[in-house]
Scaffold this motif. Structure first.
Motif, mmCIF file in Angstrom:
data_model
loop_
_atom_site.group_PDB
_atom_site.id
_atom_site.type_symbol
_atom_site.label_atom_id
_atom_site.label_comp_id
_atom_site.label_asym_id
_atom_site.label_seq_id
_atom_site.Cartn_x
_atom_site.Cartn_y
_atom_site.Cartn_z
ATOM 1 N N GLU A 187 0.829 -1.200 0.000
ATOM 2 C CA GLU A 187 0.000 0.000 0.000
ATOM 3 C C GLU A 187 0.869 1.258 0.000
ATOM 4 N N ARG A 224 0.482 5.921 -0.539
ATOM 5 C CA ARG A 224 -0.386 7.082 -0.671
ATOM 6 C C ARG A 224 0.211 7.991 -1.753
ATOM 7 N N THR A 248 -8.148 13.408 5.216
ATOM 8 C CA THR A 248 -7.847 12.257 6.075
ATOM 9 C C THR A 248 -6.347 12.096 6.207
ATOM 10 N N THR A 249 -5.932 11.564 7.339
ATOM 11 C CA THR A 249 -4.514 11.275 7.562
ATOM 12 C C THR A 249 -4.237 9.841 7.123
ATOM 13 N N ILE A 250 -3.306 9.677 6.217
ATOM 14 C CA ILE A 250 -2.959 8.345 5.714
ATOM 15 C C ILE A 250 -1.478 8.094 6.013
ATOM 16 N N ASN A 251 -1.221 7.215 6.964
ATOM 17 C CA ASN A 251 0.154 6.922 7.371
ATOM 18 C C ASN A 251 0.718 5.771 6.543
ATOM 19 N N LEU A 252 1.019 6.094 5.293
ATOM 20 C CA LEU A 252 1.601 5.115 4.372
ATOM 21 C C LEU A 252 2.751 5.765 3.625
ATOM 22 N N TRP A 271 -4.795 13.535 0.200
ATOM 23 C CA TRP A 271 -4.114 12.249 0.028
ATOM 24 C C TRP A 271 -5.106 11.153 -0.338
ATOM 25 N N ARG A 272 -4.642 10.232 -1.168
ATOM 26 C CA ARG A 272 -5.455 9.068 -1.525
ATOM 27 C C ARG A 272 -4.609 7.808 -1.361
ATOM 28 N N LYS A 273 -5.272 6.728 -0.912
ATOM 29 C CA LYS A 273 -4.597 5.437 -0.733
ATOM 30 C C LYS A 273 -4.698 4.617 -2.020
#
Length: 616
Positions: A48, A50, A166-170, A227-229
């Motif tokens: 995965e 981002r 959104t927060t995306i931790n990737l 951000w997008r995953k």
């Protein structure tokens, strides 16, 4: 020998299971789903990431229609029909009205850009568009929407709602791949491009055919980052012997992004070692293990059939029978082969490493033509070498032409024969119900006048037939996709016909129609109708299939001047006739007011006809 194969397969599976494949925990379910699609697919890595999008608020002005009044209609009509065009005073004189009434109305029409700004009275192109629909435009109204710039798809889309923060931790994909973040200056884009992007985004804001038009736009604020995953998969296909890279947003495959990454990887500009800890050495080693494993799985499938035939075997004549698995030997084989072919109602798949004229003689060709006449699709794959240029016993061009000369009643090729290669499997599958497999070369033996000790299993066990069918059909589906890409690239009509017939034989008419729609290749719509007609004959496609509604809805995109309109007329009549013979009401349901209007416009039906009379 089989025990050795089984041991090797177990060792291979242990290796694959115990090796630390770089697969993120959140993606394991999707990995299982990908590998369940086909026994030829294996996911080597899944990770995965981002990446960032840019959102820009935009205000658009939208003009919608309203029904014109009597005076407006007369003024517009006079401006179109009078020669020379009249002035306001001349028109007032003709109507016997005070010119104030005329000038007040023309001022309104000019403000709506229906009439040109100067006298005499002339109608704008926009005014004509509205007039044909019995309306004039209303004053534009503003609406705020959001422009989303996506660097992976390299396009701009529009949506009503704002993206969620959104927060995306990737890991950021941009840390591994150079993603071009240079954004297009939306305020500098031409209006036509904005209108087209709004349409393709699915927003019902710019609908010229309904008189609803985006007339202008302006940017309200600077772009904001969101951000997008996404997920990246490295997938190995044993049938293609190829590693592919796939990018997904959830379960949706991002085609353009996937293709872009594959190009970068082929050019050596990205490293799978950095992206997902997958080295070239690991890829090569896994590839060899998987290939051997898959070959062993084929042997195991055939061995499973042998075991079932032997477990509860009872002797009946010269055959060994066990439930729905029958072992045949020597002279019985060809007889069973011909009987199974003759029983075909919709589909025959054959894989024979080699093909020669000793078997594919005039008698055999006559049998295939008989099957074609009743709507049976016949697919023949052959080849044993890894590459076609390495094949020792290539099929002769003369024999290929004889097979391809077998046509449906509508003149389409009924037998599709292709080099697929890299297989010594000898299988026949008929109607997804009967499976013949064993040591017999179906299309290259020399008569077998003397016993040669060959054995074949005739299997009707549903699960095993399904497994065999999915394996072989997948190979033909892969070939169809390659064929279609070549046809699109060259815009080759002949290749496209072959591909549509191949999809038709596999019962994938819906896939063929979707590709025609997506690529706007209406020239081959008549071919699709004839392929579907073959499917109706074999009952491979049902008369109430939604595909027929979709196909007929495309007629509004065809011009009576198109060179292919005659074949489209014939195909449409034949399909409606075939459906009506089965169920008149189903045929009548297809002839909606919109479809019937196109039938009349394209001379498929005559003005004197009615839908009820037409289907009779």
């Amino acid at each position: 020998m089989f025990q050795t194969s089984c041991v090797y397969m177990e060792v291979s599976l242990m290796f694959l299971g115990s090796s630390a494949k770089p697969i993120d925990d959140n993606l394991k379910k999707i990995v299982d789903e990908i590998e369940a699609q086909s026994p030829s697919l294996s996911v080597l890595a899944a990770r995965e990431f981002r990446y960032s999008l840019r959102q820009t608020p935009v205000e658009v002005n939208i003009k919608e229609p309203r029904q014109f009044n009597i005076l407006e209609e007369f003024i517009i009509r006079a401006a179109i029909e009078f020669q020379p065009p009249p002035t306001e005073d001349e028109l007032a004189s003709v109507l016997g009205l005070d010119s104030v009434f005329i000038k007040t109305t023309t001022t309104t029409l000019r403000s709506l850009q229906t009439l040109s700004a100067t006298s005499p009275l002339t109608v704008t192109s926009e005014g004509r568009l509205f007039y044909e629909k019995g309306s004039v435009p209303q004053s534009p109204y503003p609406l705020q929407i959001n422009a989303i710039t996506d660097p992976l798809s390299d396009k701009i889309t529009f949506q009503s709602e704002s993206l969620n923060e959104t927060t995306i931790n990737l890991p950021d994909l941009a840390d591994f791949i150079s993603i071009d973040h240079i954004l297009a200056d939306i305020s500098s884009l031409p209006l036509e491009e904005i209108q087209k992007s709004i349409q393709t985004s699915g927003l019902a804001l710019h609908l010229p055919e309904e008189g609803k038009i985006v007339t202008s736009y302006k940017v309200l604020a600077s772009a904001q980052k969101f951000w997008r995953k996404i997920s990246l998969f490295a997938i190995f296909d044993t049938l293609e012997d190829k590693l592919s890279i796939q990018i997904r947003n959830g379960k949706q495959i991002l085609e353009s992004a996937s293709n872009w990454l594959e190009v970068l990887h082929a050019e050596g500009k990205i490293s799978l070692q950095r992206l997902c800890k997958l080295s070239t050495e690991t890829i090569n080693f896994e590839r060899e293990v998987i290939l051997k494993q898959k070959n062993t799985e084929i042997e195991a499938r055939l061995e499973n059939i042998r075991k079932k035939a032997l477990e509860t075997a009872t002797k009946v004549g010269n055959s060994t029978v066990a439930g729905e698995a029958i072992q045949l030997r020597d002279g019985q084989i060809n007889q069973a082969f011909i009987e199974v072919l003759n029983s075909a109602k919709s589909q025959v798949l054959i894989y024979s490493p080699w093909v020669n004229q000793a078997v594919v003689n005039e008698k055999f060709l006559t049998l295939l033509q008989k099957l074609a006449n009743r709507g049976v699709g016949i697919l023949i794959g052959y080849g044993i070498a890894r590459r076609e240029e390495d094949e020792e016993k290539l099929m002769s061009l003369e024999l290929k032409e004889k097979l391809r000369a077998i046509k449906t009643p509508d003149g389409l090729p009924s037998v599709q024969v292709f080099w697929l290669g890299d297989s010594h499997v000898k299988e026949v599958i008929v109607d997804k119900k009967t499976h013949l497999c064993g040591s017999h070369n179906w299309l290259s033996y020399r008569g077998d006048y003397l016993p040669r000790g060959e054995s074949v299993y005739k299997v009707t066990i549903p699960d095993q037939v399904k497994e065999a069918y999915e394996f072989l059909a997948h190979r033909f589906q892969n070939h169809a996709q390659k064929l279609w890409q070549n046809a699109l690239k060259k815009r080759d009509f002949k290749l496209a016909v072959e591909c549509l017939c191949l999809w038709g034989a596999l019962g994938m008419e819906d896939v063929a129609l979707k590709e025609i729609q997506q690529n706007n290749w209406l020239e081959i719509l008549s071919v699709w109708l004839n392929v579907a007609l073959q499917g109706l004959r074999s009952k491979n496609i049902q008369p109430d299939s939604v595909s027929f509604q979709t196909a007929l809805s495309l007629l509004n995109q065809v011009s009576i001047e198109d060179v292919f309109v005659e074949s489209l007329q014939q195909g449409s009549r034949k399909v409606i006739s075939a459906i009506a013979n089965n169920n008149p009401q189903t045929a009548l349901n297809l002839l909606s007011d919109e479809v019937w209007a196109q039938f009349l416009r394209l001379n498929i039906a005559q003005e004197s006809d009615s839908p009820k009379n037409f289907i009779l």
